[in-house]
Design an enzyme around this catalytic site. Structure first.
Site, mmCIF file in Angstrom:
data_model
loop_
_atom_site.group_PDB
_atom_site.id
_atom_site.type_symbol
_atom_site.label_atom_id
_atom_site.label_comp_id
_atom_site.label_asym_id
_atom_site.label_seq_id
_atom_site.Cartn_x
_atom_site.Cartn_y
_atom_site.Cartn_z
ATOM 1 N N PRO A 95 0.732 -1.271 0.076
ATOM 2 C CA PRO A 95 -0.056 0.040 -0.101
ATOM 3 C C PRO A 95 0.888 1.276 -0.031
ATOM 4 C CG PRO A 95 -0.428 -1.622 1.833
ATOM 5 C CD PRO A 95 0.751 -1.736 1.313
ATOM 6 N N GLU A 96 0.810 2.160 -0.902
ATOM 7 C CA GLU A 96 1.354 3.469 -1.068
ATOM 8 C C GLU A 96 0.047 4.395 -0.922
ATOM 9 O OE1 GLU A 96 4.266 4.190 -4.083
ATOM 10 O OE2 GLU A 96 4.782 1.854 -3.873
#
Length: 271
Positions: free
Chosen positions: A2-3
DNA sequence: CACGGATCCTGATGGC
DNA sequence: TGCCATCAGGATCCGT
């Protein structure tokens, strides 16, 4: 992995469904990156007032205090009123009047931390040094250029550090630098104003595009409703070592920068 | 102070 | 049911 876009997609898929719910029960599994910071019973009876995002943190506002949720590297959130039984990698759950919020995180780099007040407490220190939000007006090209002037490490490491701008992780850092035509190894303070301006635009472009496509990283990602992003981003350089550059056909190069895999095109990207 | 490296964890992968 | 080494990644902490 996850960014910022993935965290925002998670937020969007949870917020409207969980706001106003009252917490009934808390289930804590194996330890995450940091301790919760309170007795789980502290949360019981509290109402969820809002779900916000700061960088890669989700902020769940409660009647009294807030929960900081970080997905780390392998974390994902699901929310529903009929979730399957908790598995061995489900390490935190909030059972509420509107459904159960569950954090699934095999590698346990993620965290759930309680803070009593947004302006006090150790948990909020996590937010203290974060840079500006890249998809808002506070991310401005000239200020970005001036901030880079203060940094002597490589531009890619500066992006990853999150002190200048938040939310750019290892994948989107390589992608944004490719779009801007800048070598990842270039010292941040050596970037000219025009090149910093191009990078500023490239960061916005890459993150906004990923967000629009439902938070599709190059690897698997599903939102809190369990929908897998069908729209896989086509990486220009990430994880493409040895493959032809999509622009010039020269082989994409890879190196390690700050212990991170880094990809670039030696022809399209200059120092 | 600023920077770079080590570190946490587990699943996937590849070499033998 | 093969075993072992390596790698992936976000963010903090620690040493220089």
């Amino acid at each position: 992995m996850p960014e910022l876009p993935e965290v925002e997609v998670t937020r969007l898929s949870v917020a409207s469904r969980i706001v106003s719910a009252r917490i009934l029960q808390t289930l804590v599994g194996k330890p995450l990156r940091w301790p919760l910071g309170c007795e789980p019973s502290t949360l019981h009876g509290q109402q969820i007032l809002d779900v916000r995002r700061r960088g890669k943190y989700l902020l769940i506002d409660l009647t009294s205090g807030l929960l900081l949720v970080h997905l780390g590297m392998s974390g994902s959130i699901s929310f529903g009123s009929a979730l399957p039984p908790a598995g061995k990698h489900d390490h935190f759950e909030l059972v509420t009047t509107l459904g159960t919020l569950r954090l699934h995180d095999p590698r346990r780099f993620g965290a759930v931390v309680f803070a009593l007040e947004q302006s006090h407490g150790s948990a909020v220190k996590l937010l203290g040094r974060l840079g500006v939000e890249p998809l808002t007006d506070e991310f401005e090209a000239h200020a970005f250029y001036l901030a880079l002037k203060q940094k002597k490490s490589s531009i890619k490491q500066v992006l990853l550090a999150g002190e200048v701008v938040v939310g750019v992780g290892n994948i989107y850092a390589s992608e944004a630098l490719f779009i801007a035509g800048i070598r990842p190894t270039t010292r941040a303070d050596k970037l000219s104003k025009p090149r910093a301006t191009r990078l500023h635009a490239a960061i916005r472009q890459v993150l906004a595009q990923a967000l629009a496509k439902g938070g599709s990283t190059l690897r698997d990602f599903s939102n809190a409703s369990g929908e897998v992003g069908h729209f896989q981003l086509e990486a220009m350089v990430y994880d493409r070592a040895g493959l032809p550059c999509r622009i010039c056909n020269n082989p994409v190069k890879s190196l390690r920068l700050g212990q991170r895999s880094t990809f670039f095109c030696g022809y399209c990207q200059k120092h």
